[in-house]
Design an enzyme around this catalytic site. Structure first.
Site, PDB file in Angstrom:
ATOM      1  N   ASP A 150       0.911  -1.177   0.000  1.00 37.99           N
ATOM      2  CA  ASP A 150      -0.025  -0.188   0.006  1.00 37.99           C
ATOM      3  C   ASP A 150       0.974   1.130   0.030  1.00 37.99           C
ATOM      4  O   ASP A 150       1.855   1.228   0.920  1.00 37.99           O
ATOM      5  CB  ASP A 150      -0.995  -0.046   1.353  1.00 37.99           C
ATOM      6  N   LEU A 163      -0.430   4.151   0.925  1.00 34.10           N
ATOM      7  CA  LEU A 163      -0.804   5.287   2.052  1.00 34.10           C
ATOM      8  C   LEU A 163      -1.312   6.285   1.247  1.00 34.10           C
ATOM      9  O   LEU A 163      -1.734   7.311   2.103  1.00 34.10           O
ATOM     10  CB  LEU A 163       0.083   5.435   3.172  1.00 34.10           C
ATOM     11  N   ALA A 171      -5.982   0.982  -5.969  1.00 37.63           N
ATOM     12  CA  ALA A 171      -6.408   1.579  -6.953  1.00 37.63           C
ATOM     13  C   ALA A 171      -6.763   3.200  -6.798  1.00 37.63           C
ATOM     14  O   ALA A 171      -6.756   3.745  -5.465  1.00 37.63           O
ATOM     15  CB  ALA A 171      -7.785   1.121  -7.814  1.00 37.63           C
ATOM     16  N   GLN A 172      -6.718   4.012  -7.893  1.00 38.86           N
ATOM     17  CA  GLN A 172      -7.033   5.316  -7.848  1.00 38.86           C
ATOM     18  C   GLN A 172      -8.819   5.235  -7.788  1.00 38.86           C
ATOM     19  O   GLN A 172      -9.129   4.842  -8.806  1.00 38.86           O
ATOM     20  CB  GLN A 172      -6.472   6.145  -8.727  1.00 38.86           C
ATOM     21  N   SER A 205     -15.317  -2.598 -10.622  1.00 41.27           N
ATOM     22  CA  SER A 205     -16.478  -1.743 -10.143  1.00 41.27           C
ATOM     23  C   SER A 205     -17.743  -1.715 -10.810  1.00 41.27           C
ATOM     24  O   SER A 205     -17.674  -2.058 -12.081  1.00 41.27           O
ATOM     25  CB  SER A 205     -15.936  -0.323 -10.293  1.00 41.27           C
ATOM     26  N   TYR A 225     -12.073   6.285 -14.830  1.00 42.08           N
ATOM     27  CA  TYR A 225     -12.061   5.238 -13.715  1.00 42.08           C
ATOM     28  C   TYR A 225     -12.627   4.068 -14.198  1.00 42.08           C
ATOM     29  O   TYR A 225     -12.257   3.150 -14.110  1.00 42.08           O
ATOM     30  CB  TYR A 225     -12.580   5.907 -12.566  1.00 42.08           C
ATOM     31  N   LYS A 272     -11.066   0.353 -15.162  1.00 41.80           N
ATOM     32  CA  LYS A 272     -11.520  -1.031 -14.627  1.00 41.80           C
ATOM     33  C   LYS A 272     -12.007  -1.988 -15.540  1.00 41.80           C
ATOM     34  O   LYS A 272     -11.622  -3.135 -15.510  1.00 41.80           O
ATOM     35  CB  LYS A 272     -12.608  -0.606 -13.582  1.00 41.80           C
TER      36      LYS A 272
END
Length: 729
Positions: A31, A33, A74-75, A116, A140, A144
């Protein structure tokens, strides 16, 4: 077993990591963060602060060899993806490709990718099934959908077992307040702060909310399943924003102030995913209703409100300080240059000529500024020195125009500029070289730090394994003795030893072994731990659903529904393509009833099967030497080996047996032929060293001796209890 969760410090990732940890997995987290928080994970794990696209991720894979990889990093901000699609693709596509490549290269068994509902776009044919076409509205959603294609191709091209879950609106504890997916957390945050709730539009737009623990449960189940392809992961429900607020108001037990705003452009009116496929194929269903999930989420937000506010204040202060640092850093050289020039001007106009008549302080000033800050400040210092020189000449009464006719003035001005440029260029070049070297050193230091961290982690695991080997019950000596106990070439000894192997390895309170008849229709108890006498001695396979499954499929039975008439687990022992015996375990601590224990049980069963098959092959090859030629009588050495196995089973586990002696007249072969018809497949007939016929009756106690004698007597055979063995019956 080892699992890697990318984005494991985030909202969903921390719950997924926690679920695997509770199931006995070694958890590893990658990660960066950017949105995650270390405080979300408070159990033992190994974390690496890296982006998914970072090359150093390979060291993590190389050192650990994961069984499963769950890619959640992910963003996730849709608005950010619209503002900066390049950054979105770097995180969501390049990061995914890096994880897929490493998972395939280092032989991960399963790769799970979090997609998503955004891939469907504005499709109002709710609930949406997996076959609906993808038409994303944002970068986004595009990233995906592209990620799903990468997963398909990695399975097709490289054989990596990939699975894609399309999440609906996930909510729950630890959720942040960003993005549409965080509508629940945004409302919770404002609710507890006593602030007004804002609704975009009329509030009748619907969403499919799924509790985060249901998501974690599905991902864990899928990690050891054979599922592949794309699955919707949702609650398959539609709740409007007004319904959501009504539930929150009920849980909060106080009125909630609501204000409607204009509807957002491009906002999807209705969204719901059909979860029938995953419910059927994974044997999964969401456990929490929206109200139950909101109640648990409310409790968490209430307990962490102070910490969240403190965290937000800390973040605000950090952002303000961060915003101030660049301007201060840029302004500092000019401030110091100005102070140095002021000092020079003061010395000049104090008329201390005798103090510096032998040197030009301006040159020293330019030289110092050049050394400290390079060409930019050295040129500024040269310009200020020229202005100071002009001011000094004007103060002495010289005309400004006359200065341009003075050779000395032009020489000093040229000298200042030359020194400023030369010193500045030299220092800039030196600084650039040093900067590049520092950058390389920092990269090497960071790589060394990371590799050292990985090494320390591997070393820690190695030391932990060494401590287990030296101090735990599963030591080398224990494993060696278990392996040796299964090396026998006598099936009875193997089955008796299996009880010890399973009991010690599985930490099971009760172990039972049943032997099957030739037709596979009946099973008879032949060995077990203390307490196995409470189990039925004989079972008709057709009357037991779990036994029918084990006998038919030849696979492990796991009592997931906790049936009262079935053990926790049962495994077949197979020989010659047929199930010849069944191992059943019960009385195991519930917290150990995990996938790890099931895999361990499978390994033990395969080890026993291998030993049993080897023994049966040996007996088949040595049949002529085991039996008296032309009879069903076992020779003394073979018969004594079986008696020793039965005696050991009695001493260790209390499994009874009877040893009977044939007392009738007539040839032994004739007696054996008649007696064999009255014996069960788990009983034996043989000769002792004196040539007398003995009968060994498995799992038969001394109180049954009278019935056995009477049954043989009715068939014209006289038998009696062998007195020297009575103590063991």
């Amino acid at each position: 077993m080892k699992v890697l969760v990318t984005g494991g410090y985030g909202f969903i990732g921390s719950h997924v990591a926690e679920r695997f940890y509770k199931e006995g997995y070694d958890v590893f987290i990658i990660d960066n963060l950017s949105t995650g928080n270390r405080s979300n994970v408070d159990f033992k794990h190994k974390g690496y602060i890296l982006s998914a696209e970072d090359d150093k991720c390979e060291e993590v894979f190389r050192s650990n060899r994961f069984d499963a990889v769950v890619h959640l990093a992910a963003q996730v901000d849709v608005a950010e993806s619209m503002r900066n699609p390049q950054t979105d693709s770097e995180s969501n596509i390049i990061g995914l490709v890096n994880m897929l490549t490493l998972a395939q290269k280092y032989k991960a068994r399963k790769f799970i990718f979090a997609s998503s509902a955004a891939v469907y776009g504005a499709n109002d044919r709710t609930p949406l099934g997996e076959t609906e076409p993808g038409d994303p509205l944002s970068p986004y959603g595009i990233s995906k959908l592209a990620g799903e294609s990468y997963c398909f191709k990695w399975r097709e091209l490289y054989g990596l077992d990939t699975l894609v879950f399309r999440f609906s609106n996930v909510y729950g504890p630890r959720q942040g307040v960003k993005g549409e997916g965080g509508v629940v957390s945004v409302f919770m945050d404002k609710l507890l702060a006593g602030e007004k709730l804002y609704i975009n539009g009329d509030g009748k737009q619907t969403r499919d909310f799924i509790f985060v623990q249901d998501v974690a449960d599905a991902i864990y189940r899928a990690s050891y399943s054979s599922l592949s392809g794309v699955y919707n992961l949702s609650a398959n429900t539609e709740h409007s924003i007004l319904e959501l607020i009504a539930m929150l108001e009920s849980i909060h037990a106080r009125p909630v102030e609501v204000e409607h705003r204009e509807e957002r452009e491009g906002d999807i009116r209705h969204s719901s995913l059909n979860n029938a496929k995953v419910c059927r194929d994974l044997d999964w269903a969401p456990l929490y209703t929206l109200r139950e999930g909101l109640a648990k989420t409310y409790v968490w937000f209430q307990a962490n409100k102070g910490g969240q506010e403190e965290g937000r204040n800390s973040v605000r202060l950090s952002k303000r300080l961060s915003a101030l640092r660049p301007p201060l850093k840029k302004a500092l050289p000019f401030i110091e240059n100005g102070l140095a020039f002021a000092a020079m001007a003061w010395v000049t106009f104090m008329d201390w000529n005798e103090l510096y008549s032998f040197m030009d302080l301006n040159i020293i000033y330019i030289f110092v500024m050049g050394i400290l800050y390079g060409s930019r400040q050295s040129v500024v210092a040269a310009g200020l020195s020229i202005l100071l020189m002009v001011a000094e000449q004007l103060e002495e009464g010289r005309e400004l125009i006359s200065l341009f006719y003075t050779t000395e003035f032009f020489f000093r001005m040229a000298a200042y500029l030359f020194i400023g440029l030369v010193i500045g260029y030299a220092i800039d070049r030196k600084n650039n070289i040093l900067r590049e070297q520092r950058r390389k050193n920092d990269e090497l230091a960071e790589r060394y730090r990371f590799l050292n961290e990985v090494y320390a982690d591997v070393r820690s695991v190695k030391d932990d394994l060494q401590r287990r080997i030296m101090t735990s019950e599963e030591s080398i000596g224990k494993i060696y003795s278990i392996t040796k106990s299964l090396e026998s070439l006598e099936p009875e000894q193997i089955l008796s030893a299996t009880v010890n192997v399973v009991s010690s390895t599985m930490d099971a309170g009760q172990v039972s072994i049943y032997s099957a008849n030739k037709e596979g229709t009946y099973l008879r108890l032949i060995a077990g731990t203390e307490g196995s006498d409470s189990m039925p001695k004989s079972i008709k396979v057709a009357d037991s659903a779990f036994l029918s499954q084990v006998m038919r499929d030849g696979r492990i039975f796991r009592n997931k529904t906790l049936q009262e008439d079935a053990p926790l687990m049962a495994a077949p022992i197979r020989s010659g393509g047929a199930t010849v015996a069944v191992i059943a375990i019960d009385g195991m601590p519930f917290h150990k009833f995990t996938m790890y224990q099931e895999n361990l049980f499978r390994v033990v069963a395969e080890l026993v099967t291998s030993s049993f098959t080897r023994a049966m092959s040996y007996i088949s090859a040595m049949e002529e030497k085991r039996y008296v030629e032309g009879t069903a009588l076992l020779r003394p050495e073979a018969f004594n080996a079986i008696i020793e196995a039965k005696r050991a089973s009695w001493n260790q586990h209390g499994i009874p047996y009877l040893l009977m002696r044939g007392t009738g007249q007539g040839p032994a072969a004739e007696f054996a032929d008649k007696a064999a018809k009255l014996l069960r497949e788990t009983d034996y007939i043989g000769l002792n060293e004196q040539g007398r016929v003995l009968l060994l009756l498995s799992n038969t106690s001394q109180r049954d001796a009278g019935q056995v004698v009477e049954r043989f007597h009715k068939n014209g055979l006289a038998i009696s209890l062998a007195e020297e063995e009575a103590a063991y019956a």
